[in-house]
Design an enzyme around this catalytic site. Structure first.
Site, PDB file in Angstrom:
ATOM      1  N   LYS A 196       0.838  -1.200   0.000  1.00  0.00           N
ATOM      2  CA  LYS A 196       0.000   0.000   0.000  1.00  0.00           C
ATOM      3  C   LYS A 196       0.882   1.263   0.000  1.00  0.00           C
ATOM      4  CE  LYS A 196      -3.753  -2.306   2.521  1.00  0.00           C
ATOM      5  NZ  LYS A 196      -4.596  -2.242   3.728  1.00  0.00           N
TER       6      LYS A 196
ATOM      7  N   TYR B  96     -12.772  -2.561  -2.679  1.00  0.00           N
ATOM      8  CA  TYR B  96     -13.264  -2.479  -1.299  1.00  0.00           C
ATOM      9  C   TYR B  96     -14.789  -2.328  -1.229  1.00  0.00           C
ATOM     10  CZ  TYR B  96      -8.486  -1.962   0.564  1.00  0.00           C
ATOM     11  OH  TYR B  96      -7.176  -2.164   0.942  1.00  0.00           O
TER      12      TYR B  96
ATOM     13  N   GLU C 134     -10.005 -10.322  -7.332  1.00  0.00           N
ATOM     14  CA  GLU C 134      -9.056  -9.208  -7.219  1.00  0.00           C
ATOM     15  C   GLU C 134      -7.962  -9.270  -8.293  1.00  0.00           C
ATOM     16  OE1 GLU C 134      -9.628  -8.415  -2.419  1.00  0.00           O
ATOM     17  OE2 GLU C 134      -7.770  -9.335  -3.117  1.00  0.00           O
TER      18      GLU C 134
ATOM     19  N   HIS D   4      -1.748  -5.468   1.487  1.00  0.00           N
ATOM     20  CA  HIS D   4      -3.026  -6.153   1.306  1.00  0.00           C
ATOM     21  C   HIS D   4      -2.755  -7.576   0.828  1.00  0.00           C
ATOM     22  CE1 HIS D   4      -7.050  -7.174  -0.138  1.00  0.00           C
ATOM     23  NE2 HIS D   4      -6.441  -7.662  -1.213  1.00  0.00           N
TER      24      HIS D   4
ATOM     25  N   ASN E 114      -1.438  -0.115   7.394  1.00  0.00           N
ATOM     26  CA  ASN E 114      -0.986  -1.488   7.687  1.00  0.00           C
ATOM     27  C   ASN E 114      -0.202  -2.137   6.537  1.00  0.00           C
ATOM     28  OD1 ASN E 114      -3.117  -2.061   6.019  1.00  0.00           O
ATOM     29  ND2 ASN E 114      -4.329  -3.173   7.547  1.00  0.00           N
TER      30      ASN E 114
HETATM   31  P1  TYD Z   1     -10.346  -5.453   5.753  1.00  0.00           P
HETATM   32  O1  TYD Z   1     -10.668  -5.949   4.377  1.00  0.00           O
HETATM   33  O2  TYD Z   1     -11.354  -5.681   6.828  1.00  0.00           O
HETATM   34  O3  TYD Z   1      -8.961  -6.068   6.282  1.00  0.00           O
HETATM   35  P2  TYD Z   1      -7.732  -6.743   5.529  1.00  0.00           P
HETATM   36  O4  TYD Z   1      -6.979  -5.656   4.797  1.00  0.00           O
HETATM   37  O5  TYD Z   1      -6.907  -7.364   6.627  1.00  0.00           O
HETATM   38  O6  TYD Z   1      -8.298  -7.766   4.571  1.00  0.00           O
HETATM   39  O7  TYD Z   1     -10.067  -3.895   5.672  1.00  0.00           O
HETATM   40  C1  TYD Z   1      -9.427  -3.301   4.581  1.00  0.00           C
HETATM   41  C2  TYD Z   1      -8.551  -2.211   5.085  1.00  0.00           C
HETATM   42  O8  TYD Z   1      -9.328  -1.187   5.661  1.00  0.00           O
HETATM   43  C3  TYD Z   1      -7.576  -2.631   6.179  1.00  0.00           C
HETATM   44  O9  TYD Z   1      -6.438  -3.283   5.673  1.00  0.00           O
HETATM   45  C4  TYD Z   1      -7.287  -1.327   6.817  1.00  0.00           C
HETATM   46  C5  TYD Z   1      -8.564  -0.541   6.670  1.00  0.00           C
HETATM   47  N1  TYD Z   1      -9.351  -0.513   7.936  1.00  0.00           N
HETATM   48  C6  TYD Z   1      -9.342   0.646   8.698  1.00  0.00           C
HETATM   49  O10 TYD Z   1      -8.696   1.648   8.347  1.00  0.00           O
HETATM   50  N2  TYD Z   1     -10.063   0.663   9.879  1.00  0.00           N
HETATM   51  C7  TYD Z   1     -10.769  -0.423  10.294  1.00  0.00           C
HETATM   52  O11 TYD Z   1     -11.413  -0.351  11.385  1.00  0.00           O
HETATM   53  C8  TYD Z   1     -10.765  -1.602   9.498  1.00  0.00           C
HETATM   54  C9  TYD Z   1     -11.527  -2.839   9.942  1.00  0.00           C
HETATM   55  C10 TYD Z   1     -10.044  -1.612   8.324  1.00  0.00           C
END
Ligand code: TYD
Length: 197
Positions: free
Chosen positions: A56, A96, A173, A162, A159
């Site tokens: 990301k 998303y 995807e 992805h 984070n």
């Molecule tokens: P998600 O698809 O639930 O998680 P992952 O990436 O682990 O599959 O969420 C997508 C992204 O959205 C996540 O990586 C970071 C962001 N996010 C937030 O910013 N706040 C939140 O409370 C959540 C659940 C996700």
């Protein structure tokens, strides 16, 4: 015949003769390998599973692309597609779409369009599940040390990476982020050190 073809051919021959494994190779209905249009890996069950992994914008800005790639390579997965791009809102809205009603959605789209991402397709046995384990908990604060998020990030909103969360999602995807012509079918010349052929 180039070096890699010779190496793959030698590995496959060794596998068929039992030098690389105790079991004989599987039945192959159609020819595999160079010239056949199908890589040797098409003959080994389960190892052509694919997933989408993306570094990301925060990961790109922090120069962590190499660290992410290194982990997938060292684990034994095979890179079959990769590109650096600035994702537009259209692709992110599709990517998303399940999160579109979440309160964090606008901030997520803003962050994901803030800079380039590196989209990749990795291939290998159980790659979807294993990638999720390697990436770690969505919430970086909960992610275990040793995972990508657990080692490189501290907040859920930044984070780093992805990874698709199911085989079906991965297929969707990959089709969203890549044209089929951008994915490369190729054989690793060391399959007998990664799988029981
Ligand atoms: P998600 O698809 O639930 O998680 P992952 O990436 O682990 O599959 O969420 C997508 C992204 O959205 C996540 O990586 C970071 C962001 N996010 C937030 O910013 N706040 C939140 O409370 C959540 C659940 C996700």
């Amino acid at each position: 015949m180039g070096f890699f073809q010779r190496c793959v051919a030698r590995s496959l021959l060794q596998g068929q003769r039992g030098l690389c494994s105790s079991a004989p190779g599987p039945e192959r209905p159609r020819p595999l390998g160079p010239g056949s249009g199908r890589p040797y890996s098409a003959g080994i069950p389960g190892i052509q599973e694919r997933t989408l992994v993306a570094v990301k914008p925060d990961g790109v800005q922090r120069r962590l692309i190499g660290d992410v790639i290194k982990r997938f390579e060292r684990r034994g997965f095979k890179l079959v597609g990769m590109k650096l791009l600035k994702a537009n809102e259209g692709i992110l809205a599709e990517h998303y779409h399940e999160l579109r009603r979440k309160p964090f959605y606008p901030a997520l789209i803003h962050y994901m369009t803030s800079g380039p991402v590196v989209a990749m397709v990795w291939e290998g046995y159980n790659v979807v599940k294993t990638s999720r384990t390697m990436v770690g908990d969505t919430d970086s604060a909960e992610a275990k040390p040793g995972t990508i998020r657990g080692d490189f990030s501290i907040h859920i909103s930044r984070n780093i990476v992805h990874a698709s969360d199911s085989v079906e999602t991965a297929q969707r995807e990959i089709n969203l982020w890549f044209h089929s012509s951008e994915l490369v079918d190729w054989d690793c010349c060391d399959y007998c050190n990664t799988y029981q052929l």
